[in-house]
Design a protein around this motif. Structure first.
Motif, PDB file in Angstrom:
ATOM      1  N   GLY A 199     -12.719  -7.704 -22.808  1.00 39.79           N
ATOM      2  CA  GLY A 199     -11.528  -7.627 -21.982  1.00 39.79           C
ATOM      3  C   GLY A 199     -11.573  -8.629 -20.848  1.00 39.79           C
ATOM      4  O   GLY A 199     -12.534  -9.374 -20.660  1.00 39.79           O
ATOM      5  N   SER A 200     -10.499  -8.652 -20.055  1.00 36.98           N
ATOM      6  CA  SER A 200     -10.419  -9.561 -18.916  1.00 36.98           C
ATOM      7  C   SER A 200      -9.861  -8.797 -17.725  1.00 36.98           C
ATOM      8  O   SER A 200      -9.222  -7.750 -17.879  1.00 36.98           O
ATOM      9  CB  SER A 200      -9.532 -10.768 -19.249  1.00 36.98           C
ATOM     10  OG  SER A 200      -8.220 -10.329 -19.588  1.00 36.98           O
ATOM     11  N   LEU A 201     -10.082  -9.313 -16.539  1.00 39.16           N
ATOM     12  CA  LEU A 201      -9.625  -8.683 -15.310  1.00 39.16           C
ATOM     13  C   LEU A 201      -8.558  -9.557 -14.665  1.00 39.16           C
ATOM     14  O   LEU A 201      -8.792 -10.716 -14.343  1.00 39.16           O
ATOM     15  CB  LEU A 201     -10.795  -8.484 -14.346  1.00 39.16           C
ATOM     16  CG  LEU A 201     -10.453  -7.852 -12.992  1.00 39.16           C
ATOM     17  CD1 LEU A 201      -9.925  -6.437 -13.195  1.00 39.16           C
ATOM     18  CD2 LEU A 201     -11.680  -7.836 -12.088  1.00 39.16           C
ATOM     19  N   ASP A 202      -7.372  -8.968 -14.491  1.00 43.74           N
ATOM     20  CA  ASP A 202      -6.252  -9.681 -13.879  1.00 43.74           C
ATOM     21  C   ASP A 202      -6.262  -9.395 -12.376  1.00 43.74           C
ATOM     22  O   ASP A 202      -6.111  -8.242 -11.954  1.00 43.74           O
ATOM     23  CB  ASP A 202      -4.936  -9.208 -14.504  1.00 43.74           C
ATOM     24  CG  ASP A 202      -3.732  -9.938 -13.936  1.00 43.74           C
ATOM     25  OD1 ASP A 202      -3.926 -10.890 -13.143  1.00 43.74           O
ATOM     26  OD2 ASP A 202      -2.592  -9.557 -14.275  1.00 43.74           O
ATOM     27  N   VAL A 203      -6.436 -10.410 -11.557  1.00 41.13           N
ATOM     28  CA  VAL A 203      -6.503 -10.239 -10.106  1.00 41.13           C
ATOM     29  C   VAL A 203      -5.314 -10.901  -9.413  1.00 41.13           C
ATOM     30  O   VAL A 203      -5.348 -11.135  -8.207  1.00 41.13           O
ATOM     31  CB  VAL A 203      -7.830 -10.811  -9.551  1.00 41.13           C
ATOM     32  CG1 VAL A 203      -9.012 -10.020 -10.081  1.00 41.13           C
ATOM     33  CG2 VAL A 203      -7.971 -12.296  -9.907  1.00 41.13           C
ATOM     34  N   SER A 204      -4.273 -11.170 -10.160  1.00 43.88           N
ATOM     35  CA  SER A 204      -3.128 -11.877  -9.575  1.00 43.88           C
ATOM     36  C   SER A 204      -2.416 -11.043  -8.512  1.00 43.88           C
ATOM     37  O   SER A 204      -1.758 -11.592  -7.615  1.00 43.88           O
ATOM     38  CB  SER A 204      -2.143 -12.271 -10.685  1.00 43.88           C
ATOM     39  OG  SER A 204      -1.677 -11.108 -11.371  1.00 43.88           O
ATOM     40  N   LYS A 205      -2.544  -9.685  -8.584  1.00 41.66           N
ATOM     41  CA  LYS A 205      -1.882  -8.811  -7.612  1.00 41.66           C
ATOM     42  C   LYS A 205      -2.861  -8.160  -6.646  1.00 41.66           C
ATOM     43  O   LYS A 205      -2.525  -7.188  -5.962  1.00 41.66           O
ATOM     44  CB  LYS A 205      -1.093  -7.719  -8.348  1.00 41.66           C
ATOM     45  CG  LYS A 205      -0.003  -8.254  -9.263  1.00 41.66           C
ATOM     46  CD  LYS A 205       0.736  -7.123  -9.947  1.00 41.66           C
ATOM     47  CE  LYS A 205       1.828  -7.646 -10.872  1.00 41.66           C
ATOM     48  NZ  LYS A 205       2.540  -6.543 -11.579  1.00 41.66           N
ATOM     49  N   ALA A 206      -4.069  -8.688  -6.568  1.00 43.24           N
ATOM     50  CA  ALA A 206      -5.101  -8.062  -5.739  1.00 43.24           C
ATOM     51  C   ALA A 206      -4.748  -8.084  -4.259  1.00 43.24           C
ATOM     52  O   ALA A 206      -5.240  -7.264  -3.482  1.00 43.24           O
ATOM     53  CB  ALA A 206      -6.441  -8.764  -5.967  1.00 43.24           C
ATOM     54  N   GLY A 207      -3.870  -9.007  -3.832  1.00 43.94           N
ATOM     55  CA  GLY A 207      -3.506  -9.097  -2.421  1.00 43.94           C
ATOM     56  C   GLY A 207      -2.426  -8.116  -2.005  1.00 43.94           C
ATOM     57  O   GLY A 207      -2.107  -8.023  -0.809  1.00 43.94           O
ATOM     58  N   ASN A 208      -1.834  -7.355  -2.924  1.00 41.44           N
ATOM     59  CA  ASN A 208      -0.784  -6.400  -2.579  1.00 41.44           C
ATOM     60  C   ASN A 208      -1.348  -5.240  -1.750  1.00 41.44           C
ATOM     61  O   ASN A 208      -2.443  -4.750  -2.011  1.00 41.44           O
ATOM     62  CB  ASN A 208      -0.132  -5.841  -3.842  1.00 41.44           C
ATOM     63  CG  ASN A 208       0.657  -6.902  -4.606  1.00 41.44           C
ATOM     64  OD1 ASN A 208       0.937  -7.969  -4.059  1.00 41.44           O
ATOM     65  ND2 ASN A 208       0.988  -6.616  -5.849  1.00 41.44           N
ATOM     66  N   ALA A 209      -0.587  -4.806  -0.762  1.00 40.13           N
ATOM     67  CA  ALA A 209      -0.964  -3.652   0.064  1.00 40.13           C
ATOM     68  C   ALA A 209      -0.294  -2.401  -0.506  1.00 40.13           C
ATOM     69  O   ALA A 209       0.934  -2.356  -0.652  1.00 40.13           O
ATOM     70  CB  ALA A 209      -0.551  -3.870   1.515  1.00 40.13           C
ATOM     71  N   LEU A 210      -1.091  -1.374  -0.843  1.00 44.08           N
ATOM     72  CA  LEU A 210      -0.575  -0.170  -1.475  1.00 44.08           C
ATOM     73  C   LEU A 210      -0.841   1.058  -0.620  1.00 44.08           C
ATOM     74  O   LEU A 210      -1.768   1.085   0.189  1.00 44.08           O
ATOM     75  CB  LEU A 210      -1.233   0.021  -2.856  1.00 44.08           C
ATOM     76  CG  LEU A 210      -1.112  -1.144  -3.847  1.00 44.08           C
ATOM     77  CD1 LEU A 210      -1.867  -0.802  -5.121  1.00 44.08           C
ATOM     78  CD2 LEU A 210       0.355  -1.435  -4.151  1.00 44.08           C
ATOM     79  N   TRP A 211      -0.003   2.089  -0.824  1.00 46.27           N
ATOM     80  CA  TRP A 211      -0.189   3.395  -0.186  1.00 46.27           C
ATOM     81  C   TRP A 211      -0.752   4.365  -1.227  1.00 46.27           C
ATOM     82  O   TRP A 211      -0.266   4.439  -2.357  1.00 46.27           O
ATOM     83  CB  TRP A 211       1.125   3.941   0.340  1.00 46.27           C
ATOM     84  CG  TRP A 211       1.608   3.254   1.587  1.00 46.27           C
ATOM     85  CD1 TRP A 211       1.030   2.205   2.220  1.00 46.27           C
ATOM     86  CD2 TRP A 211       2.777   3.583   2.343  1.00 46.27           C
ATOM     87  NE1 TRP A 211       1.760   1.839   3.328  1.00 46.27           N
ATOM     88  CE2 TRP A 211       2.843   2.670   3.421  1.00 46.27           C
ATOM     89  CE3 TRP A 211       3.778   4.536   2.214  1.00 46.27           C
ATOM     90  CZ2 TRP A 211       3.855   2.708   4.372  1.00 46.27           C
ATOM     91  CZ3 TRP A 211       4.788   4.581   3.161  1.00 46.27           C
ATOM     92  CH2 TRP A 211       4.830   3.676   4.233  1.00 46.27           C
TER      93      TRP A 211
END
Length: 257
Positions: free
Chosen positions: A4-16
């Motif tokens: 598999g692979s790890l997608d980090v394109s949205k790692a900078g999003n701030a979530l609640w």
């Protein structure tokens, strides 16, 4: 995750990260992916003060059937900001992808980071009539006994009661056959002890009871007169003759001569 692979394109999003009641989670689990489940409203955004945050479920979600209950649930909730430490938390998603290398269809799991948790909140229902009715129903269910008495119209013989178990019967029969151990004459018991100690220097109480067939209490009274009880290793909890009795046979032979 093999291959598999790890997608980090949205790692900078701030979530609640929001903790919701079970009945809300039950509704959301049954909601289609394209359904609008609710809206979050933020008011009183004054610098330096915590804003008022509320959650309002959509009518479409309220109409969904729950897996555990179809009772009405509250529509509006207050979101309280809880203490959040400096630890790093992220949200992950996993889905299976298909691809066709060399005309062979293969599947692989793909893991993606959706964002970093920036705030933790707890969802608390507003105390309206719907919520109060829901709590009353929960209290009633909690007081329903899991076991109830049921009146039977006829005799049900699912099992036959046992008045006594097999091992108890065998033990009682053995006890009766052996009978109560009678006390022999003290001199006779001492003679048996001396004869036993001619073979071995040390005995435990269990072996001496077997050899003499005397009650334990009575046997111990005699042992205290002619034997010493070892409290230290290597012969701990063993009986041996007192020094003055260890060569009693030789003394008796000398006196006879």
């Amino acid at each position: 995750m093999s291959g598999g692979s790890l997608d980090v394109s949205k790692a900078g999003n701030a979530l609640w990260l929001v903790k919701v009641p079970k009945y809300v989670a039950d509704k959301w689990d049954n909601a289609p992916g394209s359904l609008d489940v609710g809206k979050i409203k933020v008011t009183n955004t004054i610098p330096g003060k915590r804003p008022d945050i509320s959650l309002h479920l959509s009518e479409a979600v309220l109409c969904l059937d729950g897996e555990k209950s179809n009772e009405p649930i509250p529509k509006s909730f207050k979101l309280d900001v809880s203490h959040f430490t400096s630890q790093t938390m992220v949200a992950l998603s996993e889905h299976r992808m298909s691809y066709n290398p060399d005309a062979v269809v293969q599947e692989t799991d793909r893991l993606a980071i959706l964002g970093k948790i920036s705030q933790k909140l707890e969802c608390r229902p507003i105390g309206d009539q719907v919520y109060m009715d829901l709590k009353k129903q929960a209290i009633r269910k909690a007081h329903i006994p899991t076991r109830q008495v049921q009146k039977l119209d006829k005799v049900v013989q699912n099992f036959k009661p046992i008045s006594d178990h097999k091992h108890n019967i065998e033990y009682n029969e053995k006890k009766k056959s052996e009978g109560k151990k009678a006390r022999d004459d003290k001199d006779a018991v001492m003679a048996m002890l001396f004869k036993a100690f001619e073979k071995h220097q040390y005995y435990n109480i269990k072996d001496l009871v077997t050899l003499t067939k005397q009650p334990v209490v009575y046997l111990k009274e005699i042992l205290k007169e002619v034997c010493n009880y070892n409290l230290k290793h290597p012969h701990k909890n063993m009986w041996e003759l007192k020094p003055e009795y260890r060569h009693y046979k030789e003394q008796e032979d000398n006196e006879t001569n």
